[in-house]
Design an enzyme around this catalytic site. Sequence first.
Site, PDB file in Angstrom:
ATOM      1  N   HIS A  46      44.565  49.422  47.893  1.00  0.00           N
ATOM      2  CA  HIS A  46      45.717  50.271  47.567  1.00  0.00           C
ATOM      3  C   HIS A  46      46.616  50.447  48.797  1.00  0.00           C
ATOM      4  O   HIS A  46      47.851  50.337  48.705  1.00  0.00           O
ATOM      5  CB  HIS A  46      45.221  51.627  47.069  1.00  0.00           C
ATOM      6  CG  HIS A  46      46.315  52.595  46.739  1.00  0.00           C
ATOM      7  ND1 HIS A  46      47.136  52.448  45.647  1.00  0.00           N
ATOM      8  CD2 HIS A  46      46.742  53.713  47.383  1.00  0.00           C
ATOM      9  CE1 HIS A  46      48.014  53.440  45.613  1.00  0.00           C
ATOM     10  NE2 HIS A  46      47.795  54.227  46.665  1.00  0.00           N
ATOM     11  N   GLU A  68      43.938  45.467  42.725  1.00  0.00           N
ATOM     12  CA  GLU A  68      43.829  46.917  42.575  1.00  0.00           C
ATOM     13  C   GLU A  68      43.556  47.292  41.122  1.00  0.00           C
ATOM     14  O   GLU A  68      42.693  48.133  40.833  1.00  0.00           O
ATOM     15  CB  GLU A  68      45.113  47.582  43.069  1.00  0.00           C
ATOM     16  CG  GLU A  68      45.102  49.095  42.971  1.00  0.00           C
ATOM     17  CD  GLU A  68      46.448  49.699  43.340  1.00  0.00           C
ATOM     18  OE1 GLU A  68      46.460  50.812  43.867  1.00  0.00           O
ATOM     19  OE2 GLU A  68      47.486  49.039  43.073  1.00  0.00           O
ATOM     20  N   ASN A 398      24.643  26.835  61.956  1.00  0.00           N
ATOM     21  CA  ASN A 398      23.443  26.033  62.186  1.00  0.00           C
ATOM     22  C   ASN A 398      22.194  26.759  61.708  1.00  0.00           C
ATOM     23  O   ASN A 398      21.283  26.167  61.130  1.00  0.00           O
ATOM     24  CB  ASN A 398      23.309  25.708  63.683  1.00  0.00           C
ATOM     25  CG  ASN A 398      24.067  24.447  64.055  1.00  0.00           C
ATOM     26  OD1 ASN A 398      24.083  23.495  63.314  1.00  0.00           O
ATOM     27  ND2 ASN A 398      24.707  24.472  65.203  1.00  0.00           N
TER      28      ASN A 398
END
Length: 675
Positions: A46, A68, A398
């Site tokens: 918002h 929203e 990794n």
Amino acid sequence: MDAAEYAELFQAEAGEYMQVLNQCLLNLEKQPCDRENLLEAFRAVHSLKGMAGTMGYQQVTDIAHCLENFLEDLKAALFEPSAEVLDLVFQAVDYLQLSLANPEKSLPRDRKKVEQLLTRIRSFQSSLTAGQPKNRDQEEQLQSIVGETEREIIRQARDKGHSPYLIEVVLRRDTVMKSVRAYMVLRVLEELGEVVFTVPPQPDLEEERFEYGFQVGLILHGGNPEQVENMLLKIGDVEQVTVSPWEEAANFQQEPVSPQPETDTVETEEVPSKVAQAMRAVDKMVRVETQKLDELVNLVGEMVVTRTRIGEIGRGYSEDLDNTIDQLKRAITNLQDTAMKLRMVPIKQVFDRFPRMVRDLSRDSQKQIRFLISGENTELDRSIINQLSDPLVHLLRNAVDHGIESPDSRVAAGKDPVGSVILKAFHEGNQVVIIVEDDGAGIDPRKVTQRALERGLISEAERGRMIEEDASQLIFKSGFSTAEQITEISGRGVGMDVVKKSIEALHGTIEVQSKTGAMTRFILRLPLTLAIIKSLMVRSAGQIYAIPIELVRENVYLESSEIKTINGHLVVNMRNEVIPLYFLDELLGFDREKGKRDEYSVVIAEAGSKTTGLIVDELVGQQEIMIKSIGQYFQGLKGIAGATILGDGSVTLIIDVVGLFDNGRVYIEQNRISC
């Protein structure tokens, strides 16, 4: 403030909201019943939508608005935060992040992808909310008047004894420049208190997308309603002003009509939201351009050099002068400490990016991973923080791809099917230690040495002499990899040489510890700052050199009888530890004066797991120095990290201890040397 400065401020605040949004969604994925995370995510979106609308960033505004609405339905419990729902939300967040990279412009293909995503979200939303009694227009209007964030601010203002009011302003019908009058009204109200919201929103007021009236939510910090009304009526073209107490005016301040139980509200939550905390902290924080901070530190560095020179010249002339010099020294030292603290930022800025990344990687690799972070409030110099992201990304990728095994493999090995990846940071003396650890398969020394032999990185003779610790270090050699196949994520060891170089460029060290079938741990040690450091000044080959103090374990004077020769190497046995010795002038390429001395000055230097003794002509003493770049022309010099200027104006080179250890001139075999 010009448009560029507003854009920089927007990017800084948008980045903070995106971090909050990602973290809340990750928490929601783990704990779907925790409503607070959903409310936090909604507040962040918002606020971001409002900011983007003010800046005129249409694509960002569109995505945030759609997201929203979607979170609003989720908040209203019209559907559950299932894996499918959260995947869709995460896709929207990704597009939001991409749009923020260049919010002023968007390519046609990007706009097309965004529209496709928004259409997919709306269709998904419609299918889930079909048949649900809901008035979207009414709720959007209600939310624009008083949303979750606004209610939070008003509630906290009441708790502090402030009075919230709803101000209704009506302009004359013949007003020519309505946006200017609205701007003047807001400026007056901002002097009297805190403007919480406007109806319509401020972008609409600025673009004159309203008739002749608008409303403002105000928290009055002083004065009274009559004073507010009188001040606004003095503004040209303001025809009518109504100031109403919030409780009387905001009869619409009800919870949205939706199947939302009262027990789910957070009205009585004692811990304020992250967004609200950030808003309240604004008056305590000042955003400063990093360039200005760098200039400040450079000036302080010059003062440190001048302080040293004044002390050398003025000491001993008179007691008054000595006292003045001591006062000046204390003042500059305090100024230096303050300037350095301004550059220190929590490593959280880097760590916050990784939970979302690990989550996505674990899903792509179909592995179950528990990601644990600690020490995120550990502070480091901003210049180091900015360069830490890429090495840590590589280490974590990794760990996920080739460290943690598949769930079936882990169960077969008697392990928990959920693997753990740990990222933590902490202070250790004048350094910061960062550890990346996984409880995966570890590094197999036989496999590593065999692959290194196949790639021509070591000889058969070298392989025969290697012990397990040496084999693990091979992953840092350029071109080394144990990956059986190329993946989109990484290969254990691929690019580790780049990681090592990146850490060493920050005057840090990296070492690896591993236990086959159990774990792999990477330990990074970094200085707190790269600007002003404490150094040991030594003399060698007629020149003064600086050695960073964090790499110096101790200084010793050795009798010639204490130095032995083993396998052609000079060594010394100190407290049952055999340490190889090297003449610093020879390592730097100078001819050493032949001849035996009765006593030798030795600096015991330590970098990671490597220790050696550097023989110098003289130990001059400790001094604070400011690191200066030596330019691209000299970047290829081995064993030189930079330069500094001494109090007398002379230039002194800074020794790169790690570079000396690893450039081939120093080959340390203390693990296999015995007396």
